[in-house]
Design an enzyme around this catalytic site. Sequence first.
Site, mmCIF file in Angstrom:
data_model
loop_
_atom_site.group_PDB
_atom_site.id
_atom_site.type_symbol
_atom_site.label_atom_id
_atom_site.label_comp_id
_atom_site.label_asym_id
_atom_site.label_seq_id
_atom_site.Cartn_x
_atom_site.Cartn_y
_atom_site.Cartn_z
ATOM 1 N N ASP A 14 -9.023 -6.243 -4.851
ATOM 2 C CA ASP A 14 -8.431 -5.146 -4.156
ATOM 3 C C ASP A 14 -8.905 -3.960 -5.129
ATOM 4 O OD1 ASP A 14 -7.475 -2.938 -3.202
ATOM 5 O OD2 ASP A 14 -5.130 -3.593 -3.094
ATOM 6 N N SER A 37 0.808 -1.117 -0.044
ATOM 7 C CA SER A 37 0.172 0.149 0.201
ATOM 8 C C SER A 37 0.902 1.339 0.174
ATOM 9 C CB SER A 37 -0.877 0.102 1.243
ATOM 10 O OG SER A 37 -1.951 0.906 1.167
ATOM 11 N N HIS A 62 -8.052 -5.473 -0.093
ATOM 12 C CA HIS A 62 -6.830 -4.804 0.006
ATOM 13 C C HIS A 62 -5.822 -4.979 1.027
ATOM 14 C CE1 HIS A 62 -3.845 -1.601 -0.466
ATOM 15 N NE2 HIS A 62 -3.952 -1.191 0.787
ATOM 16 N N ASP A 63 -6.695 -5.556 2.049
ATOM 17 C CA ASP A 63 -6.054 -5.972 3.546
ATOM 18 C C ASP A 63 -5.289 -7.258 3.233
ATOM 19 O OD1 ASP A 63 -6.350 -3.792 4.937
ATOM 20 O OD2 ASP A 63 -7.783 -4.776 6.250
ATOM 21 N N ARG A 65 -11.911 6.314 10.062
ATOM 22 C CA ARG A 65 -11.411 4.697 10.026
ATOM 23 C C ARG A 65 -12.606 3.788 9.436
ATOM 24 N NH1 ARG A 65 -7.044 1.913 9.363
ATOM 25 N NH2 ARG A 65 -7.173 -0.029 10.536
#
Length: 393
Positions: free
Chosen positions: A329, A164, A362-363, A234
């Site tokens: 992602d 990232s 993405h994680d 968040r």
Amino acid sequence: MVDVPVFDYPADSVGLVAPQHLAVETPLMLACGRTLPRYDLVYETYGTLNADASNGVLICHALSGHHHAAGYHAGEDPSRAKPGWWDTAIGPGKVIDTRRFFVVAMNNLGGCHGSTGPASINPDTGQPWGPDFPIVAVRDWVKVQALLSDHLGIRRWAAVVGGSLGGMQVLRWTIDQPERVANAVIIASAPKLSAQNIAFNEVARQAIRRDPEFHGGRYYAHGVVPEVGLSLARMVGHITYLSDDAMRDKFGRDLRAATYQYGFDAEFQVESYLRYQGEVFSKRFDANTYLLMTRVLDYFDPARDFDHDLAKTFARAQARFLVMSFTTDWRFSPERSREIVDALVAAGKDVSYAEIDAPQGHDSFLLDNPRYLGLFGAFMNRVGNDVGAGNAA
């Protein structure tokens, strides 16, 4: 006599680790034109540096990351102890094998976990920097990381690795410090943010800045934290880090109670999860740092200095590259990684690319995906073999 619980660390863990500190008294000229007169850096190391300092691996963290990438800190309740944020990849026998590599992870300048940032004291005022802390850029981080490299006696990294925002730092290393990087691993990253990504960052920033407790970024003086705004920021970010499939598999439309309550409290499990994640994050992260980190992301665009030609941007790069992306992602899609790969190929560089089928979005780069870790591990094994053969330095 009180029994002290003993924690048996996993065999593939680096075990107990402690942060290290470096105070830098040399002024740092930043890309924004301002100068930071002095600053502190916090970092951790795992493994042992070899005799010719050729086995160093630098870990570059993402937006909410920090120096604690692996192992455990002293003083934690063993029954609740959590390892560093990339413990899945760093440790003896793991992808980044600490039996072979000397691994360094630093909290970036502007962070909120020990390195100088908005919550640190401004030496000119004796008060926290707050919104007066200068906006930094990825190139500034690389300059500081290079200074730490010098302090550790590492002339050239065997590998610089990041996912990232961390991947953007790796790219900048190969552009600005090409002779100091033997191998570059860029995971779930991009050569610059899309308009959609900048828009997500702006929504997050506005959530923070419009919180009544933000006080123009000087909330430290008021003894408060803009928890609501930071929690919302968040929550927005967390949604974008997960794929639709991952959220469906994890939560579906499951309710917390047996029936609808016909109100606006958290009725669905996904709502409860997001609120919890936001609340926890707001207690461990600084709002001004969040603003700064998202702006660093927005500004990253190294090709601006090379007529917006990404292939020309990589002309001086000397590293061998591994670029990886994940099918689900959508925040940093595989298409963005292929832009990097195509430019590297056009520039005549040695690059390998893998698009990993992973449902988590993405994680995924933080998780235990066998194919991802297998490919990553095979590349790092080549890096380790080169070090052993004396080719990394």
